[in-house]
Design a protein around this motif. Structure first.
Motif, PDB file in Angstrom:
ATOM      1  N   GLU A  55       0.829  -1.198   0.000  1.00 46.66           N
ATOM      2  CA  GLU A  55       0.000   0.000   0.000  1.00 46.66           C
ATOM      3  C   GLU A  55       0.867   1.253   0.000  1.00 46.66           C
ATOM      4  OE1 GLU A  55      -3.989   1.539   2.369  1.00 46.66           O
ATOM      5  OE2 GLU A  55      -2.567   0.226   3.381  1.00 46.66           O
ATOM      6  N   LEU A  56       1.945   1.240   0.777  1.00 48.75           N
ATOM      7  CA  LEU A  56       2.857   2.384   0.828  1.00 48.75           C
ATOM      8  C   LEU A  56       3.503   2.637  -0.531  1.00 48.75           C
ATOM      9  CD1 LEU A  56       4.621   1.776   4.254  1.00 48.75           C
ATOM     10  CD2 LEU A  56       3.368   3.838   3.623  1.00 48.75           C
ATOM     11  N   ILE A  57       3.953   1.558  -1.180  1.00 52.07           N
ATOM     12  CA  ILE A  57       4.618   1.705  -2.472  1.00 52.07           C
ATOM     13  C   ILE A  57       3.654   2.243  -3.517  1.00 52.07           C
ATOM     14  CG2 ILE A  57       5.668   0.411  -4.381  1.00 52.07           C
ATOM     15  CD1 ILE A  57       6.927  -1.425  -2.297  1.00 52.07           C
ATOM     16  N   LEU A  58       2.438   1.668  -3.563  1.00 47.90           N
ATOM     17  CA  LEU A  58       1.463   2.120  -4.555  1.00 47.90           C
ATOM     18  C   LEU A  58       1.020   3.557  -4.284  1.00 47.90           C
ATOM     19  CD1 LEU A  58      -0.675  -1.122  -4.989  1.00 47.90           C
ATOM     20  CD2 LEU A  58       1.158  -0.247  -6.444  1.00 47.90           C
ATOM     21  N   ASP A  59       0.893   3.916  -2.999  1.00 41.26           N
ATOM     22  CA  ASP A  59       0.586   5.309  -2.661  1.00 41.26           C
ATOM     23  C   ASP A  59       1.670   6.235  -3.183  1.00 41.26           C
ATOM     24  OD1 ASP A  59      -1.801   4.812  -1.456  1.00 41.26           O
ATOM     25  OD2 ASP A  59      -1.065   4.942   0.601  1.00 41.26           O
ATOM     26  N   TYR A  60       2.914   5.813  -3.008  1.00 40.78           N
ATOM     27  CA  TYR A  60       4.060   6.629  -3.423  1.00 40.78           C
ATOM     28  C   TYR A  60       4.005   6.910  -4.929  1.00 40.78           C
ATOM     29  CZ  TYR A  60       8.912   8.047  -4.200  1.00 40.78           C
ATOM     30  OH  TYR A  60      10.051   8.728  -4.571  1.00 40.78           O
TER      31      TYR A  60
END
Length: 410
Positions: free
Chosen positions: A165-170
């Protein structure tokens, strides 16, 4: 590729994502491990400094070339010699500065026959170093972006949110959802963020007080760090190391105050405090730990944020779910691949019937404990890490029946 490992933190999410993505490209499970220590960021900061020379560095390199040039306005010196002449230690920084000067039309680099070094020719020898027309704002903006990328990677390493989720948000994926399989997702059911107990709040205030006593308060009320995180922890645990004694840190009122927690416990606590903005670590060659305004307020009032609290001053119950002994015991038991697949299929069916993601039923870690411990009664299953009261009443009976049937060979 089944297994991907980063031995140290990558310099950015842009680097991390494709590298970790090499595992499991065939659609089968892939495993990614990241071994991270904050001290590793010094290496990344060295590369950032090397690729982002300031205007002052570029000016000094150009002045060195002006001073060393022969009658043909050429300099036949190595990068190391130019760095030494300009008073610089980072050879990468000198190479980057030469690149800026070349792109701006002040120099050109050329090969020297029979030598392993390249020469530098001054194209505007009448131009003084102080009059260089270099876009300072562009230099500062690129350095800011590079440091921002490193900060994002550090935040990723310390985060307790779903890694995917963090990577895709980034990368701008607004509808990113938790994956249910990463370490953060697997731990969410066991240790959700919560308010601290009276004892925990006391300990965090003592830790913050230790940081304050090793910092300098500025006239505007903010704090300036004087020591690194390791030295602060050494003081709080009552270390008798030479660094602590020479700095007379053993004379502080907070010296040894949190000795019972040990260095490992305090490292976890400081990581959480940093994630929630109570303390911050400066960049540079010697990172310093500083108390923030928010941390100062928590130290004064005891009103702290919800955190994932490490075990503080508590004797571990070897039979309590999630304890070290319980987890080691589970790891020592044999792993039943067939049962694990059955449990995953049951979890998927239950999740799909309710329109939920699979991890919301039970995490992979909980299924692994089911597989290893094989509880055949509800009471036994309720003791397993990740099984709360609601899930126990909603889903647990079907999992216990499946495990019992599997054990009977049906």
């Amino acid at each position: 590729v089944r297994f991907d490992i980063h031995f140290a933190g990558p310099g950015s999410d842009e680097a991390s994502y494709p590298e970790a993505g090499r595992a499991g490209r065939d659609g089968e499970p892939g495993y990614c491990e990241l071994l991270f220590n904050f001290a590793d960021t010094k290496t990344q900061e060295f590369f950032i400094d090397g690729s982002n020379p300031t205007f002052e560095v570029i000016r000094d390199v150009y002045q060195s070339l002006l001073s060393s040039a022969d009658s043909q306005y050429e300099v036949q010196s190595s990068i190391e010699d130019i760095a030494k002449s300009a008073g610089l230690k980072n050879d990468m920084c000198v190479s980057a500065a030469l690149g800026h000067l070349s792109r701006s039309g002040y120099i050109e680099r050329f090969d020297i026959p029979g030598k392993r070094i390249r020469g530098t020719r001054l194209l505007q020898p009448k131009s003084l170093a102080r009059d260089l027309k270099i876009d300072r704002k562009a230099l500062e903006e690129k350095a800011r972006r590079d440091r921002s990328k490193l900060k994002s990677m550090i935040d990723f390493c310390y985060a307790d949110r779903c890694r995917q989720e963090l990577i895709l948000d980034y990368f701008g994926e607004a509808d990113a959802t938790p994956c249910g399989t990463c370490d953060a997702c697997r731990n969410q059911g066991a240790a959700p963020p919560r308010e601290g107990t009276v004892e925990e709040i006391t300990i965090i205030r003592q830790a913050l007080s230790g940081v304050a006593r090793m910092s300098r308060r500025l006239p505007d009320g903010t704090w300036e760090g004087r020591f690194g995180k390791g030295r602060v922890i050494a003081m709080l645990t009552g270390s008798r190391s030479r660094e602590v004694l020479e700095a007379k840190l053993d004379q502080l009122t907070t010296y040894g105050m949190l000795k019972s927690m040990g260095s490992s416990g305090l490292q976890q606590l400081f990581q959480e405090m940093e994630k929630h903005g109570l303390v911050q670590v400066s960049g540079g060659e010697y990172p310093l730990l500083t108390l923030t305004t928010k941390g100062s307020e928590v130290m004064r009032t005891g009103l702290g944020p919800k955190m994932r609290w490490p075990v503080l001053n508590q004797k571990s119950d070897p039979y309590k779910p999630g304890s070290v002994v319980a987890e080691v015991s589970a790891q020592e038991l044999g792993f039943d691949d067939v049962l694990f697949d059955k449990l995953k299929r049951l979890r998927l069916a239950l999740a799909q019937s309710e329109g939920k993601p699979a991890y919301s039923v039970f995490s992979n870690q909980t299924l692994e404990f089911f597989t290893r411990l094989k509880p055949t009664t509800l009471d036994a299953a309720k003791k397993i890490r990740g099984v709360g009261e609601i899930k126990a009443s909603t889903y647990l009976p079907e999992f216990v029946r499946l495990i019992a049937a599997h054990e009977k060979g049906r």
